[in-house]
Structures are given as C-alpha cells and as structure tokens.
Design a protein around this motif. Structure first.
Motif: not given
Length: 144
Positions: A63-67
């Motif tokens: 749920h971490v977009y940048r990852e």
C-alpha cells in the motif's frame, strides 16, 4: 563489507541455481530479495508475477505507492533488455520463459541515497514453437 551491488546480485540470483548461490550468501544477507518464474505470451502476466512475488515476500509494501512505482519502472527497464527494446511479446508472436529476481538494498555508502530496487530476468524468448527460442537477459534498477 562493501555496499551490495544490487544489480549484480539480482542477475546472479536469476541465473544461478541454489547450490551455485551458496558462495554469495554473505552478500545476500545484506539485502532483501525474492525470486520466481514467469512464462507467457502476455506481458501483463510477466509484470504481475514479479509484482506479486515482491509484495508476498515483503520486498515492497503493498500500500505504498512509491515502492510499487519504483518496482514497476525497474521491471519495465529489465523487460527492455529481454525484448531488445520493443516491450511486446504476444503482439509480436513471441513468448518468454523467464526466471526473475527482485533485490532491494542500499547500494551507496551515503545514507541519504536511500534504498534502491533491482529486477533481473533470465530465460528464453522466441517464437511460440518449442525449440525456437534463445537465451535472454534483462536488468532494471530504480530508486525507491
């Protein structure tokens, strides 16, 4: 120990069998990694296989977009190598059978450079006829 070369480790993991990797165990302990297989005439299935493996193995946070975004760009860069610059398989009547590795680490001594992610593919690409494929390799690296 020198900082890990995440691209080199990704290529080694994707291309070697477990017993061959034993020599590199000390380096592998300094990074997070996973590996898997993907074979298809559908590029989205290949991309999804890598994303799913990275999420299930805790390499990236779901749920971490940048990852997810960093992983996606590393995958696309690696596929450029596999497909010789034309990111298409089924549309061009070719198929792939690939092993892949995803490696996450800090390849720079300066802490401010942060974490990076590498994706390597190794396997075959060719016409969808058994025996008409050839080896291929691709590597992509992106910052997180």
């Amino acid at each position: 120990m020198n900082e890990p070369k995440i691209g080199k480790l990704a290529v080694l993991i994707a291309t070697m069998e477990e017993e061959e990797l034993a020599v590199f165990k000390p380096k592998l302990e300094t990074v997070q990694y996973c590996k898997g297989k993907a074979g298809s005439m559908n590029m989205q299935k290949v991309i999804s296989s890598v994303e799913t493996a990275a999420k299930r193995n805790g390499i990236i946070a779901e749920h971490v977009y940048r990852e997810t975004h960093a992983l996606y760009h590393a995958i696309l860069e690696a596929l450029q190598g596999v497909t010789r610059g034309q990111i298409a398989i089924g549309d061009m009547m070719r198929t792939v059978g690939l092993r892949f590795a995803v490696v996450r680490g800090k390849p720079y001594e300066r802490e401010g450079e942060g974490e990076w992610i590498a994706v390597a593919f190794y396997g075959t690409i060719g016409a969808p006829v058994k025996g008409l494929e050839h080896e291929t390799l691709g590597l992509g690296i992106n910052h997180i």
